[in-house]
Design a protein around this motif. Structure first.
Motif, PDB file in Angstrom:
ATOM      1  N   UNK B  49       0.856  -1.184   0.000  1.00 40.74           N
ATOM      2  CA  UNK B  49       0.000   0.000   0.000  1.00 40.74           C
ATOM      3  C   UNK B  49       0.891   1.232   0.000  1.00 40.74           C
ATOM      4  N   UNK B  50       0.485   2.231  -0.778  1.00 40.39           N
ATOM      5  CA  UNK B  50       1.177   3.518  -0.807  1.00 40.39           C
ATOM      6  C   UNK B  50       0.139   4.599  -0.552  1.00 40.39           C
ATOM      7  N   UNK B  51       0.517   5.607   0.256  1.00 36.40           N
ATOM      8  CA  UNK B  51      -0.437   6.668   0.555  1.00 36.40           C
ATOM      9  C   UNK B  51       0.295   8.011   0.585  1.00 36.40           C
ATOM     10  N   UNK B  52      -0.415   9.057   0.250  1.00 31.99           N
ATOM     11  CA  UNK B  52       0.225  10.379   0.168  1.00 31.99           C
ATOM     12  C   UNK B  52      -0.544  11.408   0.976  1.00 31.99           C
ATOM     13  N   UNK B  53       0.163  12.125   1.838  1.00 32.81           N
ATOM     14  CA  UNK B  53      -0.407  13.279   2.533  1.00 32.81           C
ATOM     15  C   UNK B  53       0.568  14.438   2.375  1.00 32.81           C
ATOM     16  N   UNK B  54       0.067  15.552   1.870  1.00 32.60           N
ATOM     17  CA  UNK B  54       0.884  16.758   1.687  1.00 32.60           C
ATOM     18  C   UNK B  54       2.207  16.458   0.974  1.00 32.60           C
ATOM     19  N   UNK B  55       2.119  15.623  -0.026  1.00 35.91           N
ATOM     20  CA  UNK B  55       3.315  15.329  -0.808  1.00 35.91           C
ATOM     21  C   UNK B  55       4.256  14.334  -0.172  1.00 35.91           C
ATOM     22  N   UNK B  65      -3.001   2.257   7.223  1.00 33.78           N
ATOM     23  CA  UNK B  65      -3.815   2.956   8.219  1.00 33.78           C
ATOM     24  C   UNK B  65      -4.524   4.165   7.599  1.00 33.78           C
ATOM     25  N   UNK B  66      -3.943   4.687   6.501  1.00 39.02           N
ATOM     26  CA  UNK B  66      -4.542   5.862   5.843  1.00 39.02           C
ATOM     27  C   UNK B  66      -5.812   5.512   5.078  1.00 39.02           C
ATOM     28  N   UNK B  67      -6.091   4.217   4.941  1.00 39.63           N
ATOM     29  CA  UNK B  67      -7.311   3.809   4.229  1.00 39.63           C
ATOM     30  C   UNK B  67      -8.558   4.378   4.899  1.00 39.63           C
ATOM     31  N   UNK B  68      -8.443   4.721   6.182  1.00 42.39           N
ATOM     32  CA  UNK B  68      -9.613   5.238   6.890  1.00 42.39           C
ATOM     33  C   UNK B  68      -9.832   6.721   6.593  1.00 42.39           C
ATOM     34  N   UNK B  69      -8.773   7.526   6.781  1.00 42.41           N
ATOM     35  CA  UNK B  69      -8.952   8.973   6.660  1.00 42.41           C
ATOM     36  C   UNK B  69      -8.598   9.534   5.292  1.00 42.41           C
ATOM     37  N   UNK B  70      -7.788   8.812   4.560  1.00 41.52           N
ATOM     38  CA  UNK B  70      -7.225   9.373   3.336  1.00 41.52           C
ATOM     39  C   UNK B  70      -7.334   8.360   2.206  1.00 41.52           C
ATOM     40  N   UNK B  71      -8.501   7.717   2.116  1.00 43.36           N
ATOM     41  CA  UNK B  71      -8.630   6.590   1.187  1.00 43.36           C
ATOM     42  C   UNK B  71      -8.413   6.992  -0.272  1.00 43.36           C
ATOM     43  N   UNK B  72      -8.777   8.222  -0.627  1.00 43.07           N
ATOM     44  CA  UNK B  72      -8.676   8.634  -2.040  1.00 43.07           C
ATOM     45  C   UNK B  72      -7.239   8.736  -2.518  1.00 43.07           C
ATOM     46  N   UNK B  73      -6.328   9.035  -1.599  1.00 46.49           N
ATOM     47  CA  UNK B  73      -4.923   9.169  -1.989  1.00 46.49           C
ATOM     48  C   UNK B  73      -4.109   7.952  -1.570  1.00 46.49           C
ATOM     49  N   UNK B  93     -11.445  -4.952  -5.409  1.00 49.27           N
ATOM     50  CA  UNK B  93     -10.645  -4.791  -4.183  1.00 49.27           C
ATOM     51  C   UNK B  93     -10.321  -3.328  -3.873  1.00 49.27           C
ATOM     52  N   UNK B  94     -10.340  -2.454  -4.898  1.00 54.28           N
ATOM     53  CA  UNK B  94      -9.979  -1.050  -4.704  1.00 54.28           C
ATOM     54  C   UNK B  94     -11.163  -0.175  -4.340  1.00 54.28           C
ATOM     55  N   UNK B  95     -12.261  -0.802  -4.008  1.00 58.10           N
ATOM     56  CA  UNK B  95     -13.469  -0.053  -3.697  1.00 58.10           C
ATOM     57  C   UNK B  95     -13.244   0.960  -2.583  1.00 58.10           C
ATOM     58  N   UNK B  96     -12.404   0.611  -1.630  1.00 57.82           N
ATOM     59  CA  UNK B  96     -12.208   1.492  -0.481  1.00 57.82           C
ATOM     60  C   UNK B  96     -10.910   2.281  -0.520  1.00 57.82           C
ATOM     61  N   UNK B 265     -21.547   3.427   6.304  1.00 56.01           N
ATOM     62  CA  UNK B 265     -20.729   4.629   6.348  1.00 56.01           C
ATOM     63  C   UNK B 265     -19.306   4.237   5.915  1.00 56.01           C
ATOM     64  N   UNK B 266     -18.777   4.964   4.932  1.00 57.88           N
ATOM     65  CA  UNK B 266     -17.498   4.564   4.333  1.00 57.88           C
ATOM     66  C   UNK B 266     -16.386   4.455   5.368  1.00 57.88           C
ATOM     67  N   UNK B 267     -16.327   5.430   6.266  1.00 61.43           N
ATOM     68  CA  UNK B 267     -15.273   5.412   7.265  1.00 61.43           C
ATOM     69  C   UNK B 267     -15.484   4.280   8.267  1.00 61.43           C
ATOM     70  N   UNK B 268     -16.743   4.054   8.617  1.00 61.72           N
ATOM     71  CA  UNK B 268     -17.060   2.945   9.527  1.00 61.72           C
ATOM     72  C   UNK B 268     -16.637   1.608   8.927  1.00 61.72           C
ATOM     73  N   UNK B 269     -16.918   1.464   7.627  1.00 61.98           N
ATOM     74  CA  UNK B 269     -16.564   0.218   6.949  1.00 61.98           C
ATOM     75  C   UNK B 269     -15.042   0.052   6.890  1.00 61.98           C
ATOM     76  N   UNK B 270     -14.343   1.144   6.613  1.00 65.25           N
ATOM     77  CA  UNK B 270     -12.886   1.075   6.539  1.00 65.25           C
ATOM     78  C   UNK B 270     -12.290   0.668   7.886  1.00 65.25           C
ATOM     79  N   UNK B 271     -12.865   1.228   8.965  1.00 66.28           N
ATOM     80  CA  UNK B 271     -12.395   0.867  10.313  1.00 66.28           C
ATOM     81  C   UNK B 271     -12.665  -0.600  10.598  1.00 66.28           C
ATOM     82  N   UNK B 272     -13.872  -1.029  10.242  1.00 60.37           N
ATOM     83  CA  UNK B 272     -14.236  -2.435  10.456  1.00 60.37           C
ATOM     84  C   UNK B 272     -13.309  -3.366   9.691  1.00 60.37           C
TER      85      UNK B 272
END
Lengths: 53, 567
Positions: B49-55, B65-73, B93-96, B265-272
């Motif tokens: 998994x790769x995730x980006x926040x502020x570059x 862990x960013x799948x919850x708050x930053x799923x789009x990036x 698989x990339x739904x979330x 709820x998308x965030x609820x599902x991601x947490x679950x």
């Protein structure tokens, strides 16, 4: 098994058949034994020649 | 190019297993044992998994862990998109996480990977490069030496375009790909390379149970060489399927108490999903596992436990799908479960104790089930592929690039395999027995050496080399003795019951060898009593045979050749 009575052959060896046709398959190019096999095949060596080297 | 020619000794290679869900890096340690390397976070199974926040780029567990708050990036489950056409991929698989998009002929993701406001289109190849670069960096940091090359594992159904795309991505990450090897073969190699392992002829089923997909393969091991006889794939079955059961279980419990479905709820599902996976993994180790999530839905905290028995009950159907896949691949190879000598469980989901136990019931007792719950010496199933890759990397890293390429390609396809077993026929009185020396599916050329005890009284020994075919003999239990029972017993009701039970007894199935056709006959004369006769059979690639027989310790040998069959 014991020798059946009346069996004889030149130099005690007699070929009576052949092996069935083989199936062509792909070996996985992995592991030390394959690498040894590849080495033999590329240099056209037999098992005993390979061991001597 | 010039750097490659001036010294292969400078090459420093590792083994990489690159998965949809997680990846691992491994290297042979000083004692020559394969060892999986942990990254700087201490993970040996590094989430792909790769995730980006502020570059800034996050990788592995941090990115997950960013799948919850930053799923789009956040980009996840991208391995199987590499080198593929957009239309042929399954985006489920990339739904979330970041959704795959079409970009020219390949797949890409639209993510904010820089500090700029507008998102960038990043191709799956580029994502793979960044992922491999991070893996390479972790390995280099751990080993204190710049890693320059790798052997990477791929599934058996990876197409040429996918292989090429992976090699290109790895090269872009500064990794020379020495070889791509198949995941099931890497798993077999990881077991066979242990010092206590003995090279034998055996048929192995490798069940690679992953996160989003599962693969099974039948591998014939003949003299340490491997041939894949059949493969089966299930692209929807994996750890995620089991996670869903855990998630649904907890979601229902939550709904009973609070009347809202956290899955809506998308965030609820991601947490679950994140916590559900952790709970499911905990159930592989312990018999009880907890789940606790802060602010799951509507700001309500949630905590609960589940025990393994309950989980196994709920997952019964999915477990049967896993064993079904194993069953399927054995049938596809034209084999019977009796033919299988070993079942190797690989992949993260193989930690589930129940799956190995269910497999135990399918196979005969003689079959070894190599999983942590059924075999004490089992290797961690998650580590098999990277270990196999590391072993192969150490074997070939000294080779010239040309040597590797030459050895890999034309050699592989041009190998004939024996159709039937070749062995020796034993006749003692009425019964004819067959002992296999070269098993079916042995790659040619091959040779085998065996010793047979001579008859007790000594004398002349007659050896008959034959082709043999294995058959499955089904013996139904004889109903006769049961009928006699009621006659002996006075109490009819009881004995009726007994005989009913007896009739349910399963038929016994066993392997019997039948000699098909004789190949050669030899005689070794004047063998001493109690001595042994040594027989060597050498089969050429053209099916010609050289046979040598002699008394152990004896001087003279009987030699002969059988000509190749005329095509």
């Amino acid at each position: 098994p014991s020798l059946p009575a009346g069996w004889s052959a030149e130099k005690d060896f007699k070929a009576v058949g052949t092996v069935s046709a083989p199936t062509q398959r792909n070996l996985e190019p992995v592991g030390p034994h394959f690498l040894a096999h590849a080495r033999r095949k590329r240099h056209h060596r037999t098992f005993s020649e390979d061991e001597r080297i | 190019m010039s750097s490659e020619t001036n010294g292969t000794a400078e090459r420093f290679a590792i083994g990489i297993s690159f998965g949809n869900s997680s990846s691992s890096i491994a290297r042979l340690n000083a004692e020559g044992k394969a060892e999986v390397i942990a990254n700087e976070e201490g993970d040996r199974q590094i989430p792909s998994v790769l995730s980006y926040i502020d570059g800034e780029e996050y990788h592995g567990t941090q990115a997950k862990a960013q799948l919850i708050r930053n799923s789009k990036n956040t980009v996840a489950y991208f391995r199987d998109y590499l080198g593929k056409d957009f239309k042929s991929i399954d985006p489920t698989p990339c739904h979330n996480s970041a959704h795959p998009q079409q970009s020219d002929s390949t797949v890409a993701f639209s993510i904010n990977d820089t500090t700029a406001e507008t998102p960038n289109t990043v191709t799956v190849s580029e994502i793979t490069t960044r992922h491999l670069r991070r893996l390479k960096q972790s390995a280099s940091d751990f080993l204190g030496k710049q890693v320059t090359a790798a052997v990477i594992t791929v599934p058996t159904d990876f197409k040429d375009a996918q292989r090429e795309a992976l090699i290109a991505s790895a090269n872009a990450a500064g990794l020379e790909v020495l070889q791509l090897i198949h995941e099931p073969v890497a798993a077999v190699l990881a077991y066979d390379a242990r010092p206590e392992a003995v090279v034998t002829d055996k048929l192995v089923v490798v069940a690679d149970l992953g996160g989003t997909r599962s693969d099974a393969a039948v591998v014939a091991c003949r003299g340490g060489m491997y041939t894949i006889l059949a493969t089966a794939h299930d692209y929807e079955l994996g750890g995620a399927t089991l996670d869903k059961i855990v998630i649904d279980h907890f979601a229902k419990e939550f709904m009973k108490k609070h009347k809202t479905d956290p899955r809506e709820n998308a965030r609820g599902l991601a947490k679950l999903k994140l916590e559900g996976e952790a709970t499911r993994k905990a159930l592989s180790l312990g018999t009880n596992a907890t789940l606790s999530i802060e602010s799951l839905a509507d700001g309500i905290d949630y905590g609960s436990t589940v025990n393994r028995t309950r989980y196994e009950l709920l997952s019964g159907k999915v477990f049967a799908q896993f064993t079904g896949l194993i069953d399927q691949v054995v049938k596809k190879a034209g084999l019977d479960v009796l033919d299988i000598d070993e079942v190797i469980f690989a992949g993260g989901t193989s930690h589930t104790p129940k799956i190995a136990q269910l497999a135990r019931n399918i196979f005969p007792e003689t079959t070894k089930i190599l999983a942590p719950s059924t075999f004490v010496g089992a290797i961690n199933p998650s580590e098999l592929a990277p270990r196999g890759a590391a072993i192969q990397a150490s074997l070939i890293q000294e080779f010239e690039k040309e040597d590797i390429e030459q050895s890999i390609h034309p050699m592989v396809t041009a190998t004939p395999h024996l159709q039937n077993a070749i062995g020796v026929e034993f006749t003692s009185g009425e019964t004819v027995d067959f002992k296999s020396l070269l098993n079916a599916e042995t790659a040619l050329p091959a040779r085998r050496l065996a010793q047979f005890p001579a008859p007790k009284e000594g004398g002349d020994v007659f050896i008959r080399v034959c082709e043999g075919v294995r058959e499955i003999k089904v013996t139904k239990p004889e109903p006769k003795p049961k009928e006699e029972k009621p006659a002996k017993d006075d109490d009819e009701d009881d004995s009726d019951f007994d005989s009913d039970e007896d009739e349910e007894e399963e038929e016994t199935r066993e392997i019997v060898w039948k000699t098909e056709k004789p190949i050669a006959e030899l005689a070794v004369k004047g063998v001493k009593a109690g001595s042994k006769v040594e027989l060597m059979i050498h089969v050429n690639a053209d099916l010609g045979l050289q046979i040598t027989a002699k008394e152990v310790g004896g001087q003279s040998a009987v030699r002969g050749a059988v000509e190749a069959p005329k095509a």
